[in-house]
Design a protein around this motif. Structure first.
Motif, short mmCIF file in Angstrom:
data_model
loop_
_atom_site.label_atom_id
_atom_site.label_comp_id
_atom_site.label_asym_id
_atom_site.label_seq_id
_atom_site.Cartn_x
_atom_site.Cartn_y
_atom_site.Cartn_z
N GLY A 34 -2.66 -18.79 -30.12
CA GLY A 34 -2.10 -17.91 -31.14
C GLY A 34 -1.03 -17.00 -30.59
O GLY A 34 -0.34 -17.33 -29.62
N ALA A 35 -0.90 -15.83 -31.21
CA ALA A 35 0.18 -14.90 -30.86
C ALA A 35 0.04 -14.40 -29.43
O ALA A 35 -1.07 -14.25 -28.90
CB ALA A 35 0.17 -13.72 -31.82
N THR A 36 1.18 -14.13 -28.81
CA THR A 36 1.21 -13.55 -27.47
C THR A 36 0.56 -12.17 -27.49
O THR A 36 0.75 -11.41 -28.44
CB THR A 36 2.67 -13.42 -26.98
N PRO A 37 -0.22 -11.81 -26.46
CA PRO A 37 -0.82 -10.47 -26.42
C PRO A 37 0.23 -9.37 -26.52
O PRO A 37 1.35 -9.53 -26.07
CB PRO A 37 -1.53 -10.45 -25.07
N VAL A 38 -0.17 -8.25 -27.09
CA VAL A 38 0.71 -7.09 -27.26
C VAL A 38 0.49 -6.13 -26.09
O VAL A 38 -0.67 -5.85 -25.73
CB VAL A 38 0.44 -6.39 -28.60
N PRO A 39 1.56 -5.61 -25.47
CA PRO A 39 1.38 -4.61 -24.42
C PRO A 39 0.59 -3.41 -24.94
O PRO A 39 0.71 -3.03 -26.11
CB PRO A 39 2.82 -4.21 -24.06
N GLU A 40 -0.20 -2.80 -24.05
CA GLU A 40 -1.03 -1.69 -24.50
C GLU A 40 -1.20 -0.63 -23.42
O GLU A 40 -1.05 -0.89 -22.22
CB GLU A 40 -2.40 -2.19 -24.96
N LEU A 41 -1.53 0.57 -23.90
CA LEU A 41 -1.81 1.73 -23.06
C LEU A 41 -3.19 2.23 -23.43
O LEU A 41 -3.53 2.30 -24.62
CB LEU A 41 -0.76 2.81 -23.31
N ILE A 42 -4.01 2.55 -22.45
CA ILE A 42 -5.36 3.07 -22.70
C ILE A 42 -5.49 4.43 -22.00
O ILE A 42 -5.29 4.54 -20.78
CB ILE A 42 -6.44 2.11 -22.18
N ILE A 43 -5.81 5.45 -22.76
CA ILE A 43 -5.97 6.80 -22.24
C ILE A 43 -7.45 7.15 -22.27
O ILE A 43 -8.10 7.07 -23.32
CB ILE A 43 -5.16 7.81 -23.07
N SER A 44 -8.01 7.53 -21.11
CA SER A 44 -9.45 7.77 -20.98
C SER A 44 -9.71 9.13 -20.35
O SER A 44 -9.84 9.25 -19.13
CB SER A 44 -10.10 6.67 -20.13
N PRO A 45 -9.81 10.19 -21.16
CA PRO A 45 -10.11 11.52 -20.61
C PRO A 45 -11.55 11.59 -20.12
O PRO A 45 -12.43 10.87 -20.61
CB PRO A 45 -9.87 12.45 -21.80
N ARG A 46 -11.81 12.50 -19.18
CA ARG A 46 -13.17 12.68 -18.69
C ARG A 46 -13.98 13.57 -19.64
O ARG A 46 -15.19 13.40 -19.80
CB ARG A 46 -13.15 13.31 -17.30
N ASN A 47 -13.28 14.55 -20.23
CA ASN A 47 -13.98 15.51 -21.07
C ASN A 47 -13.08 15.98 -22.21
O ASN A 47 -12.05 16.61 -21.94
CB ASN A 47 -14.44 16.71 -20.23
N PRO A 48 -13.42 15.67 -23.47
CA PRO A 48 -14.56 14.82 -23.86
C PRO A 48 -14.23 13.35 -23.62
O PRO A 48 -13.09 12.93 -23.84
CB PRO A 48 -14.71 15.12 -25.35
N PRO A 49 -15.20 12.55 -23.18
CA PRO A 49 -14.93 11.14 -22.94
C PRO A 49 -14.65 10.39 -24.23
O PRO A 49 -15.15 10.76 -25.30
CB PRO A 49 -16.22 10.65 -22.27
N GLY A 50 -13.84 9.37 -24.13
CA GLY A 50 -13.50 8.58 -25.31
C GLY A 50 -12.18 7.88 -25.14
O GLY A 50 -11.12 8.47 -25.41
N PRO A 51 -12.17 6.63 -24.69
CA PRO A 51 -10.91 5.89 -24.49
C PRO A 51 -10.15 5.73 -25.81
O PRO A 51 -10.73 5.54 -26.87
CB PRO A 51 -11.38 4.54 -23.96
N ARG A 52 -8.82 5.81 -25.69
CA ARG A 52 -7.94 5.63 -26.85
C ARG A 52 -6.91 4.58 -26.51
O ARG A 52 -6.20 4.69 -25.51
CB ARG A 52 -7.27 6.97 -27.18
#
Length: 371
Positions: free
Chosen positions: A279-297
């Protein structure tokens, strides 16, 4: 500089040179005016992409054309330095030179001489301009609260075939850590805002090119390895390279970690290599993962399909040329200097030396560092 279209003179029109031509064609205020390419097949292909360009029989003939406002060097690695020197001697116009800047430690002192003779040289480090990488660079310091660890991983396809098979031998490329990885060493310095002091590497040739022979010679280029680098500012960086991992979803992955959190960047390889049945080529991505409060975006960075079709570097070649042309017009500055290009090569040469000799390389003791 006038407001008319900027005329490029192109030196070298193999695979990368042709990618540059396709991207220059997308700029509204630039064009290819002249081409020097000694291989007839590559010249024919280049002129098909830029039919209004004038062929030149030499670098000197290209520089003599008054339609040439700036020069792009995209020739084999071991030609770059001598061609820069020829431009400096004959007509010091603005130059965009492909990486690596040079290939042999014995030549590092020649760069200092060029600095005075060629006041406008931009070293082509396309990876800086990939949209997800540019955003990673912009936000890494704030997300991490100060980077302490930086990892760059490239899992990709083997070296492609080039004219005359020049890229199969260290004497022409500078070695894999120079030819392929100077991009990543440049990114390390840029992201960490610091210079390296020690380099440690372990690498080898395990899978690729072992059965190839060229005039009786077996290729001697590395196809995998690790490089650890200590920086003056106290941060540590690591490069992981595999050139027999083209089955990966992402080709480049960057990760920076500090006291406040982590930021990651993932970039797919060239779309032309992506299996169509998936299927489609993967899309470039950025992942932001703070320690406090935790929660990857997770943030996605889709690239304009026109730019993806113009080359293998996720649109970065176009963005690099747009900024280069602005600098030629006096509307911006040189963003990747001769000194930046020098550091990237020296880090690669140090990694080659460390892997070959099985020891740590202290840069201050083995290279002439800038003052």
């Amino acid at each position: 500089m006038t407001t008319s279209s900027i005329g490029y003179g192109i030196i070298g029109c193999g695979m990368m040179g042709q990618e540059h031509i396709r991207n220059i064609a997308l700029l509204p205020d630039a064009h290819v005016a002249a081409i020097f390419e000694p291989d007839p097949a590559m010249m024919t292909a280049a002129l098909a992409l830029a039919p209004d360009a004038r062929p030149a029989a030499s670098v000197a003939e290209l520089l003599a054309m008054d339609t040439v406002d700036c020069v792009l060097i995209a020739s084999p690695n071991h030609r770059h330095l001598a061609q820069l020197e020829e431009i400096a001697a004959l007509r010091p116009v603005p130059v965009l030179v492909e990486k690596p800047l040079f290939t042999d430690a014995a030549d590092e002192r020649r760069i200092a001489a060029l600095t005075a003779r060629l006041p406008f040289v931009w070293v082509a480090m396309e990876y800086r301009y990939m949209p997800p990488v540019a955003n990673f660079i912009e936000h890494a310091g704030d997300v991490t609260g100060g980077i302490r660890m930086l990892t760059i991983r490239e899992h990709r396809f083997p070296f492609l075939a080039k004219v005359g098979d020049w890229n199969r031998f260290n004497r022409n490329t500078g070695g894999t850590f120079v030819e392929k990885c100077c991009h990543f060493f440049d990114l390390m310095r840029l992201i960490l805002k610091s210079d390296p002091v020690r380099v440690m590497a372990s690498a080898g040739q395990a899978v690729n090119h072992l059965d190839e022979r060229y005039c009786g010679e077996t290729p001697d280029i590395l196809d995998h390895g690790y490089v650890l680098i200590d920086f003056a500012g106290g941060a540590r960086a690591m490069l992981e390279l595999s050139m027999f991992a083209e089955g990966s979803r992402y080709q480049e992955e960057l990760c920076a970690v500090g006291g406040d959190g982590k930021i990651e960047c993932r970039v797919p390889g060239p779309g032309r290599f992506w299996p169509q049945h998936l299927g489609a080529t993967p899309v470039p991505e950025l992942i932001i993962s703070p320690r406090n409060p935790p929660g990857p975006r997770l943030l996605e960075f889709p690239v304009d399909p026109r730019l993806l079709a113009a080359g293998d570097h996720n649109g970065s070649t176009y963005f690099e040329h747009a900024r280069f042309v602005a600098a030629v017009r006096g509307q911006g500055k040189v963003e990747v200097t001769l000194q930046d290009g020098w550091w990237a090569v020296v880090m690669g040469l140090a990694a080659q030396r460390s892997a070959r000799e099985g020891r740590t390389v202290h840069l201050a003791g083995e290279f002439t560092l800038p003052t």
